[in-house]
Design an enzyme around this catalytic site. Structure first.
Site, PDB file in Angstrom:
ATOM      1  N   ARG A  58     -13.987  -7.692  -2.502  1.00 39.39           N
ATOM      2  CA  ARG A  58     -12.909  -7.696  -1.501  1.00 39.39           C
ATOM      3  C   ARG A  58     -13.246  -8.613  -0.333  1.00 39.39           C
ATOM      4  NH1 ARG A  58     -12.573  -1.613  -0.464  1.00 39.39           N
ATOM      5  NH2 ARG A  58     -11.000  -2.096   1.083  1.00 39.39           N
ATOM      6  N   ARG A  70     -17.230   5.517   3.715  1.00 36.58           N
ATOM      7  CA  ARG A  70     -15.897   5.944   4.162  1.00 36.58           C
ATOM      8  C   ARG A  70     -15.328   7.057   3.282  1.00 36.58           C
ATOM      9  NH1 ARG A  70     -11.327   1.474   5.304  1.00 36.58           N
ATOM     10  NH2 ARG A  70     -11.508   0.973   3.097  1.00 36.58           N
ATOM     11  N   ARG A 128     -12.144   6.057  -1.787  1.00 37.06           N
ATOM     12  CA  ARG A 128     -11.256   5.150  -2.503  1.00 37.06           C
ATOM     13  C   ARG A 128     -12.009   4.503  -3.661  1.00 37.06           C
ATOM     14  NH1 ARG A 128      -8.223   1.312   1.800  1.00 37.06           N
ATOM     15  NH2 ARG A 128      -8.781  -0.169   0.171  1.00 37.06           N
ATOM     16  N   ARG A 143      -1.647 -11.341   3.479  1.00 40.95           N
ATOM     17  CA  ARG A 143      -3.043 -11.407   3.071  1.00 40.95           C
ATOM     18  C   ARG A 143      -3.403 -12.776   2.518  1.00 40.95           C
ATOM     19  NH1 ARG A 143      -4.568  -5.889   2.323  1.00 40.95           N
ATOM     20  NH2 ARG A 143      -6.714  -5.598   1.699  1.00 40.95           N
ATOM     21  N   LYS A 169      -9.037  -1.532  10.410  1.00 41.97           N
ATOM     22  CA  LYS A 169      -7.611  -1.861  10.566  1.00 41.97           C
ATOM     23  C   LYS A 169      -6.734  -0.613  10.460  1.00 41.97           C
ATOM     24  CE  LYS A 169      -7.064  -4.930   7.305  1.00 41.97           C
ATOM     25  NZ  LYS A 169      -8.429  -4.982   6.763  1.00 41.97           N
TER      26      LYS A 169
HETATM   27  P1  AMP Z   1      -5.999  -2.127   1.828  1.00 40.68           P
HETATM   28  O1  AMP Z   1      -5.664  -0.683   1.865  1.00 40.68           O
HETATM   29  O2  AMP Z   1      -5.234  -2.938   2.822  1.00 40.68           O
HETATM   30  O3  AMP Z   1      -7.480  -2.392   1.875  1.00 40.68           O
HETATM   31  O4  AMP Z   1      -5.505  -2.666   0.392  1.00 40.68           O
HETATM   32  C1  AMP Z   1      -6.071  -2.165  -0.806  1.00 40.68           C
HETATM   33  C2  AMP Z   1      -5.706  -3.067  -1.970  1.00 40.68           C
HETATM   34  O5  AMP Z   1      -4.294  -3.130  -2.115  1.00 40.68           O
HETATM   35  C3  AMP Z   1      -6.146  -4.515  -1.835  1.00 40.68           C
HETATM   36  O6  AMP Z   1      -7.497  -4.722  -2.192  1.00 40.68           O
HETATM   37  C4  AMP Z   1      -5.173  -5.191  -2.796  1.00 40.68           C
HETATM   38  O7  AMP Z   1      -5.537  -4.960  -4.148  1.00 40.68           O
HETATM   39  C5  AMP Z   1      -3.887  -4.426  -2.545  1.00 40.68           C
HETATM   40  N1  AMP Z   1      -3.106  -5.049  -1.434  1.00 40.68           N
HETATM   41  C6  AMP Z   1      -2.824  -4.497  -0.226  1.00 40.68           C
HETATM   42  N2  AMP Z   1      -2.101  -5.335   0.526  1.00 40.68           N
HETATM   43  C7  AMP Z   1      -1.927  -6.455  -0.222  1.00 40.68           C
HETATM   44  C8  AMP Z   1      -1.288  -7.707  -0.007  1.00 40.68           C
HETATM   45  N3  AMP Z   1      -0.681  -7.984   1.159  1.00 40.68           N
HETATM   46  N4  AMP Z   1      -1.310  -8.620  -1.008  1.00 40.68           N
HETATM   47  C9  AMP Z   1      -1.897  -8.359  -2.181  1.00 40.68           C
HETATM   48  N5  AMP Z   1      -2.551  -7.225  -2.452  1.00 40.68           N
HETATM   49  C10 AMP Z   1      -2.570  -6.267  -1.488  1.00 40.68           C
END
Ligand code: AMP
Length: 220
Positions: free
Chosen positions: A172, A127, A161, A88, A13
């Site tokens: 996740r 990654r 990360r 989400r 993404k």
């Molecule tokens: P990502 O970079 O999109 O994989 O997001 C990393 C982490 O940020 C996720 O595993 C959540 O802990 C938090 N996060 C990101 N976007 C959201 C969202 N829309 N709602 C809740 N938590 C989020």
């Protein structure tokens, strides 16, 4: 164009959003990136989000929605945006619909990136991301940098990360299935969803995505 990108962790993404946003001249809005920026700046929001993110769990809706709304209200998002990682869950989708309605605008499409689960785990565990620009992404096997640990594009340090380890990825993925996948059905009812296979070369997936969005727009 106003687009939401959905897909499991590791679907690409972030990578696709960076490329698509550039091609479509719209800002890439990633709630994960916004949270990570808050963490590195040591803000209160960052502090509140960090332990949940490290555990692979979702940050509470209230703070997330407010942060996303603030970002979407910025002038650069007035004529379009590409949302990555938000909404989400269904509650966030309902909230986003409410915000857009209040502003008199609508989503143009939801792009769903599909990837088999074992590929997701392989992608995420290998990654590595650039500290200077989260859009510069590598993989230790399939896309290694020329010099280990250093970004080819800007010379930044590459890091893993803290939520990209295998056990966190499993959590996740579970969160994705239970919380996020239902939003696909939610948007299907609005006729907004296009699903594409997120396998193959990065530029092939981008091309597929652009064609899908154009088709979706022509039909819509
Ligand atoms: P990502 O970079 O999109 O994989 O997001 C990393 C982490 O940020 C996720 O595993 C959540 O802990 C938090 N996060 C990101 N976007 C959201 C969202 N829309 N709602 C809740 N938590 C989020």
């Amino acid at each position: 164009m106003r687009i939401v990108l959905v897909g499991p962790p590791g679907a690409g993404k972030g990578t696709q959003a960076t490329l698509l946003a550039k091609t479509l001249s719209i800002p890439h809005v990633s709630t994960g990136d916004l949270f990570r920026a808050n963490i590195s700046q040591g803000t209160e929001l960052g502090l509140a989000a960090k332990s949940l993110m490290d555990a692979g769990k979702l940050v509470p809706d209230e703070v997330t929605i407010e942060m996303a709304k603030d970002r979407l209200a910025q002038p650069d998002a007035a004529h379009g945006f590409l949302l990555d990682g938000f909404p989400r869950n269904v509650a966030q989708s309902v909230a986003l619909d409410g915000i857009l309605k209040e502003w008199g605008i609508e989503l143009d499409g939801v792009l769903d990136l599909e990837v088999p689960e074992d590929e997701v785990v392989r992608r995420i565990a290998g990654r590595r991301i650039c500290r200077n620009d989260g859009g510069h992404v590598y993989h230790v096997e399939s896309h290694p940098p020329a010099a280990e640990g250093i970004c080819d594009v800007c010379g930044g340090e590459l890091y893993q990360r803290s939520d990209d380890t295998e056990d966190k990825v499993r959590t996740r993925l579970e969160v994705y299935h239970t919380e996020t996948e239902p939003i696909i059905e939610y948007y299907q009812k609005q006729g907004l969803v296009t699903t594409i296979a997120a396998l193959g070369r990065v530029d092939e997936v981008t091309q597929r995505a652009i064609e899908a969005l154009r088709k979706n727009k022509d039909e819509g």
